[in-house]
Enzyme design. Sequence first.
Site, PDB file in Angstrom:
ATOM      1  N   GLU A 187      46.630  -3.889  -0.619  1.00  0.00           N
ATOM      2  CA  GLU A 187      46.418  -3.601  -2.036  1.00  0.00           C
ATOM      3  C   GLU A 187      47.576  -2.845  -2.669  1.00  0.00           C
ATOM      4  O   GLU A 187      47.461  -2.341  -3.776  1.00  0.00           O
ATOM      5  CB  GLU A 187      45.139  -2.766  -2.221  1.00  0.00           C
ATOM      6  CG  GLU A 187      43.884  -3.577  -2.111  1.00  0.00           C
ATOM      7  CD  GLU A 187      42.653  -2.811  -2.560  1.00  0.00           C
ATOM      8  OE1 GLU A 187      42.772  -1.704  -3.145  1.00  0.00           O
ATOM      9  OE2 GLU A 187      41.549  -3.326  -2.327  1.00  0.00           O
ATOM     10  N   LYS A 307      31.929  -6.474  -8.994  1.00  0.00           N
ATOM     11  CA  LYS A 307      32.977  -7.417  -8.585  1.00  0.00           C
ATOM     12  C   LYS A 307      32.496  -8.811  -8.959  1.00  0.00           C
ATOM     13  O   LYS A 307      31.511  -9.293  -8.380  1.00  0.00           O
ATOM     14  CB  LYS A 307      33.198  -7.343  -7.073  1.00  0.00           C
ATOM     15  CG  LYS A 307      33.875  -6.051  -6.593  1.00  0.00           C
ATOM     16  CD  LYS A 307      33.834  -5.966  -5.067  1.00  0.00           C
ATOM     17  CE  LYS A 307      34.685  -4.820  -4.542  1.00  0.00           C
ATOM     18  NZ  LYS A 307      34.314  -4.466  -3.150  1.00  0.00           N
TER      19      LYS A 307
HETATM   20  P1  PGA Z   1      37.265  -5.700  -0.457  1.00  0.00           P
HETATM   21  O1  PGA Z   1      36.954  -4.166  -0.594  1.00  0.00           O
HETATM   22  O2  PGA Z   1      38.191  -5.780   0.734  1.00  0.00           O
HETATM   23  O3  PGA Z   1      35.926  -6.314  -0.131  1.00  0.00           O
HETATM   24  O4  PGA Z   1      37.844  -6.240  -1.702  1.00  0.00           O
HETATM   25  C1  PGA Z   1      37.314  -3.379  -1.659  1.00  0.00           C
HETATM   26  C2  PGA Z   1      36.305  -2.272  -1.803  1.00  0.00           C
HETATM   27  O5  PGA Z   1      35.591  -1.963  -0.831  1.00  0.00           O
HETATM   28  O6  PGA Z   1      36.166  -1.713  -2.881  1.00  0.00           O
HETATM   29 ZN    ZN Z   2      34.380  -0.419  -2.017  1.00  0.00          ZN
END
Ligand code: PGA
Ligand code: ZN
Length: 382
Positions: A187, A307
Amino acid sequence: MIIKKLAARAIRDSRGEFTIEVQVNRSRASAPAGKSTGKHETPAYHRSLKWNLAQLNSFQELRGLTLARFEDLEKVEETIRRKYKFRDARKFGANPLFALECACLKEIAREKGVPLWAVLNDKARKIPVPVGNAVGGGLHSHNRNAPTFQEFLVVPQARSFRENYEIMRNAHRWLKRQVRARTKNDEGAWQTSLSEEEVFSAMTSLARARVGTDIAASSFYSRGKYVYKNKVLRKREQIEYVLKLIREFKLFYVEDPLHEEDFEGFSSLLSRAPRGCMIVGDDLTATQLERLNRAIKLRSINAMIVKPNQNGSLLELKRIIETCKKNRIKTILSHRSGETLDNALADLAVGFQTDYIKTGISTKWREAKLKRLAEIEREIVN
Ligand code: PGA
Ligand code: ZN
């Protein structure tokens, strides 16, 4: 807007893995992918990415649909339900459904000559506050000595988005040395071998920013215990430890402090946390309305990660955000650790008027969203 052209293809995300991109007439949208995925997320694909691509590329029934506003996404979902005899369009897969709906909205915006956020809400005036991942550990790290917590977050405190972006960038730059980092993770956050406490301690000196964390506790919960590098905590001890960290480092934002089934543990933590501290559900709520309702009933959270591709349906996303607002639960629209260059997340956050947006700080995949937010701020002010 009438759907004339519909095409789907596989593209690579920021991790180099395949994900889906959907094109509706002249507009394209794609879906990201998570790594620390919640158990209760809508499955990403129905059978496989390949199956969904083949289906979308031969989906005659969607061609000819007329869509003029956000609510018309219901016609898309109805068409999917009818064709496959699904009770719920999300059964088609969260990623293809989200990319398809998002491409439809972009095409409505393009034909109308308005920005995407205005198709969701043309009265939107507030730019959400960015929450930026500056230092990473847990499942997102490639470093074996990484801290157990997944994300160390900067929550800037200025009024305008432009200033907030600046604060986050400066914090990210400054923290590199503080946490003795050489490399970035998936990230764009710094990889470190420092402990969580050492990272928090460095972050408390940040100017004009508060400190947050995504503990992502499910990722180190095993057989009833929280397994750290150097200690093992039972549930009660985990709650006490998190409360101690909140007090000592004045944490403002704490995501998934307990594992994804522990609604009751979350509520005992929330009842003892200092006022104003955000206790955020991500894996706990998994962007599902039923789980949000349970969290409301048990008073488990005062903030929720949303999300889009943890759910799939933008209509449902709107219902979730409205339910949060009615119950005074803060909303954070969030990227995934595997991202594409699509910047629609910025427009969705503004259109839905979420309180925050979590979309990283560094690397081109995260910057695409941040730059778009800066542009929207200029569109709104003028
Ligand atoms: P992810 O996790 O790897 O599922 O995108 C991000 C998060 O836990 O906020
Ligand atoms: Zn998270």
